[in-house]
Design a protein around this motif. Sequence first.
Motif: not given
Ligand code: CP3
Length: 344
Positions: A28, A32, A37, A41, A322
């Motif tokens: 990640r 944010r 970023y 966004r 993580h």
């Molecule tokens: O690592 C990276 O920088 C690459 C991008 C990436 C994202 N999500 C961007 C994202 C990767 C590899 C993921 C994986 C992901 N997504 C997982 C597995 C890894 C982990 O973190 O456990 C899971 C379970 C998801 C599902 C998901 N997507 C969740 C639970 C959320 C919300 C979490 C939060 O940050 O509040 C997302 C949204 C998400 N995916 C965001 C980003 C940058 C935030 C969305 C936003 O900017 O509004």
Amino acid sequence: MSEPTRSERFLRACRGEPVDRPPVWLMRQAGRYLPEYRAVRAGVSFLEACQDVDRAVELSLQPLRLVGTEAVILFSDIFIPVVGMGVDLEFRPGPVIAQPIRTLADVEKLAVSDPRASVPYVFEILRRLRSELEAEEVPLLGFAGAPFTLAAYLVEGKGSKDFAALKRLMYCEPAVLHALLERLTEMTVEYLNAQIEAGAQAVQLFDTWAGLLSAADYREWVLPTHQAIARRLKRAAAPLILYVNGGAHVLDAMAESGADVLSLDWRVELADAARRVGRRVALQGNLDPCALAAPPARIAAWVRELRDAGRAARGHVLNLGHGCLPETPVAGVRAFTDAVRALT
Ligand code: CP3
């Protein structure tokens, strides 16, 4: 030995070949916590940002330019190929599924389409990134969600603490969950192979929720999906990294997955993990993301400890345990990557 390029160092560490020091990137790393970023966004939904090639390329590259990570990971989400299967979902900010999947009929409605046709923008983003990174020799990572973690959200409809609806299916209607995992495994193999074809030099499989299972259930429900994926990926072209959150109790099963690298959270002691998995796989990790709030000198000390512990492993890639959090200080991320570069 002259200094290796970032691609060479990363790929050697993944394959367990000698390196001068571990490479570093962060799960990640685009997100944010970076004001840049938030600026890109502004005014677009997360899903739109994932589908907009120019924006996604820019977001993928930001951490490389701004915080000194040594690998670029595709900006996307594990749910993007699921959108390609015809599932109606939204990010608020985590995935929310309009109609959760609970029956065999629901599973059969999931389209088994070629991801190259259903989510073509993912591969366009990778091709663009690869051509941008070629001259600098920075490695490009692709990724996918593992079938169990995708199924967890699809069955539950959203994130959950204990995923009781998923476990009810597992214990009460195993045929439905088997069918769902099988369909998701097929999709994941195609999706990752297409990413490798489009230029991903390594791929990470995220099984965030598989650690919720007992070791016995993990072996029965999760390990076979990892093994099928590992067996069918074009691995000569790209090593496979497997991440399980809260997976200390399933480390031995993870080592039987066929993955090249196991990505561990902070609850596992790296040196101990290295002893348990021996020379079979390399390790990635595993600083607690919350530790990046500490002063830079503390972060540098943890980096040195992790490097020392990782020496017992077949190979070691420095990373968090993580993903970065929205509240992660940018200065802490910089301190982390700077400390890795300062290792002697
Ligand atoms: O690592 C990276 O920088 C690459 C991008 C990436 C994202 N999500 C961007 C994202 C990767 C590899 C993921 C994986 C992901 N997504 C997982 C597995 C890894 C982990 O973190 O456990 C899971 C379970 C998801 C599902 C998901 N997507 C969740 C639970 C959320 C919300 C979490 C939060 O940050 O509040 C997302 C949204 C998400 N995916 C965001 C980003 C940058 C935030 C969305 C936003 O900017 O509004």
